[in-house]
Scaffold this motif. Structure first.
Motif, PDB file in Angstrom:
ATOM      1  N   HIS A  49       0.965  -1.113  -0.439  1.00 37.15           N
ATOM      2  CA  HIS A  49      -0.185  -0.308  -0.265  1.00 37.15           C
ATOM      3  C   HIS A  49       0.695   1.157  -0.004  1.00 37.15           C
ATOM      4  CE1 HIS A  49      -3.143  -2.299   2.022  1.00 37.15           C
ATOM      5  NE2 HIS A  49      -3.159  -2.651   0.868  1.00 37.15           N
ATOM      6  N   ILE A  50       1.782   1.785   0.990  1.00 31.16           N
ATOM      7  CA  ILE A  50       2.489   2.063   0.705  1.00 31.16           C
ATOM      8  C   ILE A  50       3.063   2.500  -0.231  1.00 31.16           C
ATOM      9  CG2 ILE A  50       5.004   2.832   2.037  1.00 31.16           C
ATOM     10  CD1 ILE A  50       4.264   2.151   4.587  1.00 31.16           C
ATOM     11  N   GLU A  51       3.602   1.653  -1.071  1.00 34.93           N
ATOM     12  CA  GLU A  51       4.771   1.906  -2.413  1.00 34.93           C
ATOM     13  C   GLU A  51       3.780   2.129  -4.170  1.00 34.93           C
ATOM     14  OE1 GLU A  51       7.892   1.595  -2.955  1.00 34.93           O
ATOM     15  OE2 GLU A  51       7.432   2.101  -0.601  1.00 34.93           O
ATOM     16  N   SER A  52       2.409   1.849  -3.553  1.00 34.19           N
ATOM     17  CA  SER A  52       1.517   1.662  -4.375  1.00 34.19           C
ATOM     18  C   SER A  52       1.026   4.277  -4.458  1.00 34.19           C
ATOM     19  CB  SER A  52      -0.079   1.217  -4.741  1.00 34.19           C
ATOM     20  OG  SER A  52       0.385  -0.019  -3.941  1.00 34.19           O
ATOM     21  N   LEU A  53       0.814   4.081  -2.912  1.00 36.40           N
ATOM     22  CA  LEU A  53       0.474   5.656  -2.805  1.00 36.40           C
ATOM     23  C   LEU A  53       1.948   6.659  -3.096  1.00 36.40           C
ATOM     24  CD1 LEU A  53      -1.507   5.078   0.468  1.00 36.40           C
ATOM     25  CD2 LEU A  53      -2.434   5.586  -1.891  1.00 36.40           C
ATOM     26  N   ARG A  54       3.099   6.168  -2.927  1.00 35.04           N
ATOM     27  CA  ARG A  54       4.623   6.748  -3.307  1.00 35.04           C
ATOM     28  C   ARG A  54       4.491   6.556  -4.394  1.00 35.04           C
ATOM     29  NH1 ARG A  54      10.019   4.910  -1.466  1.00 35.04           N
ATOM     30  NH2 ARG A  54      10.195   6.060  -3.375  1.00 35.04           N
ATOM     31  N   ALA A  55       3.922   5.527  -5.681  1.00 37.80           N
ATOM     32  CA  ALA A  55       3.914   5.947  -6.837  1.00 37.80           C
ATOM     33  C   ALA A  55       2.757   6.693  -7.672  1.00 37.80           C
ATOM     34  CB  ALA A  55       3.167   4.634  -8.031  1.00 37.80           C
ATOM     35  N   VAL A  56       1.886   7.038  -7.192  1.00 38.10           N
ATOM     36  CA  VAL A  56       1.057   8.082  -7.596  1.00 38.10           C
ATOM     37  C   VAL A  56       1.808  10.123  -7.276  1.00 38.10           C
ATOM     38  CG1 VAL A  56      -0.844   7.192  -7.838  1.00 38.10           C
ATOM     39  CG2 VAL A  56      -0.564   7.534  -5.800  1.00 38.10           C
ATOM     40  N   GLY A  57       2.857  10.245  -6.051  1.00 43.00           N
ATOM     41  CA  GLY A  57       3.068  10.909  -5.999  1.00 43.00           C
ATOM     42  C   GLY A  57       2.935  11.460  -4.561  1.00 43.00           C
ATOM     43  N   SER A  59       3.437  12.067  -0.235  1.00 43.44           N
ATOM     44  CA  SER A  59       5.076  12.020   0.131  1.00 43.44           C
ATOM     45  C   SER A  59       4.637  10.990   1.585  1.00 43.44           C
ATOM     46  CB  SER A  59       5.105  13.271   0.889  1.00 43.44           C
ATOM     47  OG  SER A  59       4.396  13.743   2.108  1.00 43.44           O
ATOM     48  N   LEU A  60       5.930  10.621   2.338  1.00 42.74           N
ATOM     49  CA  LEU A  60       5.771   9.199   3.289  1.00 42.74           C
ATOM     50  C   LEU A  60       5.130  10.021   3.890  1.00 42.74           C
ATOM     51  CD1 LEU A  60       9.521   7.806   3.027  1.00 42.74           C
ATOM     52  CD2 LEU A  60       7.005   7.048   2.549  1.00 42.74           C
ATOM     53  N   ARG A  61       5.419  11.572   4.918  1.00 38.65           N
ATOM     54  CA  ARG A  61       4.420  11.966   5.779  1.00 38.65           C
ATOM     55  C   ARG A  61       2.473  11.523   5.577  1.00 38.65           C
ATOM     56  NH1 ARG A  61       4.928  18.261   8.182  1.00 38.65           N
ATOM     57  NH2 ARG A  61       2.667  17.658   9.194  1.00 38.65           N
ATOM     58  N   GLU A  62       2.045  11.914   3.500  1.00 36.86           N
ATOM     59  CA  GLU A  62       1.078  12.058   3.339  1.00 36.86           C
ATOM     60  C   GLU A  62       0.561  10.594   3.356  1.00 36.86           C
ATOM     61  OE1 GLU A  62       0.612  15.796   0.384  1.00 36.86           O
ATOM     62  OE2 GLU A  62       1.706  14.245  -0.011  1.00 36.86           O
ATOM     63  N   ILE A  63       0.859   9.167   3.134  1.00 31.91           N
ATOM     64  CA  ILE A  63       1.049   8.459   3.553  1.00 31.91           C
ATOM     65  C   ILE A  63       0.599   8.148   4.706  1.00 31.91           C
ATOM     66  CG2 ILE A  63       2.237   6.057   2.601  1.00 31.91           C
ATOM     67  CD1 ILE A  63       3.463   7.015   0.795  1.00 31.91           C
ATOM     68  N   GLY A  64       1.470   7.667   5.611  1.00 30.41           N
ATOM     69  CA  GLY A  64       0.918   7.637   6.713  1.00 30.41           C
ATOM     70  C   GLY A  64      -0.181   8.090   7.174  1.00 30.41           C
ATOM     71  N   ARG A  65      -0.811   9.908   6.978  1.00 30.18           N
ATOM     72  CA  ARG A  65      -1.970  10.009   7.178  1.00 30.18           C
ATOM     73  C   ARG A  65      -2.994   9.297   6.498  1.00 30.18           C
ATOM     74  NH1 ARG A  65      -2.708  15.309   5.542  1.00 30.18           N
ATOM     75  NH2 ARG A  65      -5.348  15.216   6.120  1.00 30.18           N
ATOM     76  N   ALA A  66      -2.675   8.136   5.158  1.00 30.28           N
ATOM     77  CA  ALA A  66      -3.785   8.454   4.605  1.00 30.28           C
ATOM     78  C   ALA A  66      -4.648   6.899   5.037  1.00 30.28           C
ATOM     79  CB  ALA A  66      -3.468   8.258   3.254  1.00 30.28           C
ATOM     80  N   LEU A  67      -2.990   6.509   5.726  1.00 32.28           N
ATOM     81  CA  LEU A  67      -3.573   4.561   6.523  1.00 32.28           C
ATOM     82  C   LEU A  67      -3.675   4.294   7.529  1.00 32.28           C
ATOM     83  CD1 LEU A  67       0.233   3.192   4.808  1.00 32.28           C
ATOM     84  CD2 LEU A  67      -2.526   3.043   4.027  1.00 32.28           C
ATOM     85  N   ASP A  68      -3.392   6.143   8.499  1.00 32.12           N
ATOM     86  CA  ASP A  68      -3.360   5.711  10.010  1.00 32.12           C
ATOM     87  C   ASP A  68      -4.861   6.760  10.285  1.00 32.12           C
ATOM     88  OD1 ASP A  68      -1.272   3.579  10.065  1.00 32.12           O
ATOM     89  OD2 ASP A  68      -0.246   5.281  10.789  1.00 32.12           O
ATOM     90  N   ASP A  69      -5.216   7.598   9.709  1.00 31.86           N
ATOM     91  CA  ASP A  69      -6.307   8.693  10.944  1.00 31.86           C
ATOM     92  C   ASP A  69      -7.252   7.973   9.998  1.00 31.86           C
ATOM     93  OD1 ASP A  69      -7.722  10.742  11.107  1.00 31.86           O
ATOM     94  OD2 ASP A  69      -7.219  11.726  10.242  1.00 31.86           O
ATOM     95  N   PRO A  70      -8.191   7.651  10.620  1.00 32.06           N
ATOM     96  CA  PRO A  70      -9.589   7.136  10.397  1.00 32.06           C
ATOM     97  C   PRO A  70     -10.710   8.046   9.672  1.00 32.06           C
ATOM     98  CG  PRO A  70      -8.487   6.611  13.350  1.00 32.06           C
ATOM     99  CD  PRO A  70      -7.769   7.365  12.187  1.00 32.06           C
ATOM    100  N   GLY A  71      -9.764   9.421   9.969  1.00 33.39           N
ATOM    101  CA  GLY A  71     -10.934  10.507   9.733  1.00 33.39           C
ATOM    102  C   GLY A  71     -10.352  11.379   8.466  1.00 33.39           C
ATOM    103  N   PHE A  72      -9.582  10.440   8.203  1.00 31.03           N
ATOM    104  CA  PHE A  72      -8.842  11.356   6.933  1.00 31.03           C
ATOM    105  C   PHE A  72      -9.928  10.972   5.244  1.00 31.03           C
ATOM    106  CE2 PHE A  72      -5.769  10.406   2.782  1.00 31.03           C
ATOM    107  CZ  PHE A  72      -5.615  11.616   3.422  1.00 31.03           C
ATOM    108  N   THR A  73      -9.792  11.532   4.684  1.00 27.44           N
ATOM    109  CA  THR A  73     -11.229  11.879   3.351  1.00 27.44           C
ATOM    110  C   THR A  73      -9.709  12.337   2.676  1.00 27.44           C
ATOM    111  OG1 THR A  73     -11.646  13.995   3.543  1.00 27.44           O
ATOM    112  CG2 THR A  73     -13.106  12.476   4.504  1.00 27.44           C
TER     113      THR A  73
END
Length: 332
Positions: A49-57, A59-73
């Motif tokens: 999942h991390i690599e897929s999100l990196r592939a679309v551009g 950042s690692l910080r944004e990936i952390g939010r996307a995977l771990d923040d339940p309220g993230f849209t």
């Protein structure tokens, strides 16, 4: 799975996996008895999942939010990715255009490449003075396509004049790009295109100006007609008459008609057109006055007879103008 096997299966190096762990993106679920990291199937899925999100551009910080923040849209983040991707594509497209233009100059050495790049950068400078100096210096050093594009984009009248001057001495190769500008949805770009074509010599520019006579844009039609009139092109006559009726650069249009009335046949045709519009019941008083004044520059008997008839016109201003013009011609 141990870290080496995970690296082989995922294509992510062991060093990067340790980096992910240091950032808290992936935490191995366990340790072996010897203390080695041990990844579960769920851990490996998270790595993918991390690599897929990196592939679309992301950042690692944004990936952390996307995977771990339940309220993230993701909608706002995707919008931002779209914007950044468009900016990157635009920048790379501009680079490609610039490189193609450098290549078109057939540079003999790196000094030539650097010189062309410097002039191209100067043409895109935020300083009007820098752009103007580049335009005046670049006739023989920058591809004409770059000059044409700069002319279409330029809003400063002094820089635009320098670019048109450079284009007029460039051999006409930018006419095709200027032709595209004539069809632009932006009125200012259309006007810049026709003004640049008006100052370019050669048959290609003249052909494009003739095509512009039927443009839906009145400004384009008018500038094309004035340019063609100065070149002696009779095709401009109907548009020049329309300009007098509309009161759009009517003095310049009348001057152009007087130039075109160089022989008896042309003079009679122009006079007939002017008289026809004067007698058209839909032509208003100010336009009838301008058309009458335009007859002053048209030689020949047709114009003289028309002025003589207009002396008795019901519109006193038209009648007085006609009488005055007849006296100037020696016919009154």
């Amino acid at each position: 799975m141990l870290i080496g096997e995970v690296a082989r299966r995922s294509g992510v190096s062991a060093r990067m996996l340790r980096h992910y762990e240091s950032l808290g993106l992936v935490r191995p679920s366990g340790r072996t008895g010897s203390g080695y990291r041990e990844y579960s199937g769920e851990d490996v899925r998270r790595i993918f999942h991390i690599e897929s999100l990196r592939a679309v551009g992301l950042s690692l910080r944004e990936i952390g939010r996307a995977l771990d923040d339940p309220g993230f849209t993701p909608a706002d983040l995707v919008d931002d990715l779209i914007r950044r991707t468009r900016e990157r594509i635009a920048a790379e497209t501009e680079l490609l255009i610039r490189l193609n233009r450098v290549h078109a100059t057939d540079p003999a050495g790196w000094e030539d490449v650097l010189q062309v790049l410097a002039l191209l950068r100067a043409l895109g400078s935020t300083s009007a003075g820098t752009r103007q100096r580049a335009a005046l210096a670049s006739v023989d050093e920058v591809p004409v396509e770059a000059l044409a594009q700069a002319a279409l984009d330029e809003g400063d009248p002094y820089v635009a004049g320098a670019l048109r001057w450079a284009l007029s001495r460039s051999g006409g190769g930018g006419a095709a790009l200027l032709a595209e500008g004539l069809g632009s949805p932006v009125a200012a770009v259309r006007e810049r295109a026709v003004r640049a074509l008006a100052e370019m010599p050669g048959r290609e520019a003249a052909t494009l100006l003739r095509d512009a006579l039927v443009s839906p844009d009145a400004v384009v039609r008018g500038r094309a007609a004035l340019a063609l009139g100065a070149r002696g092109e009779a095709a401009a006559i109907p548009v020049l008459v329309d300009m007098i009726v509309a009161g759009s650069n009517d003095t310049d249009a009348a001057d152009a008609l007087s130039v075109l009335a160089g022989d008896d046949s042309a003079a009679d045709r122009i006079a007939s057109l002017l008289v026809g519009r004067i007698g058209d019941g839909t032509t208003g008083q100010p336009a009838r006055g301008r058309l009458t004044q335009a007859l002053a520059g048209i030689p020949g008997t047709t114009a003289s007879r028309a002025l003589a008839d207009l002396v008795g016109d019901a519109d006193r201003a038209v009648a007085l103008t006609a009488a005055y013009l007849l006296r100037l011609r020696g016919d009154g």
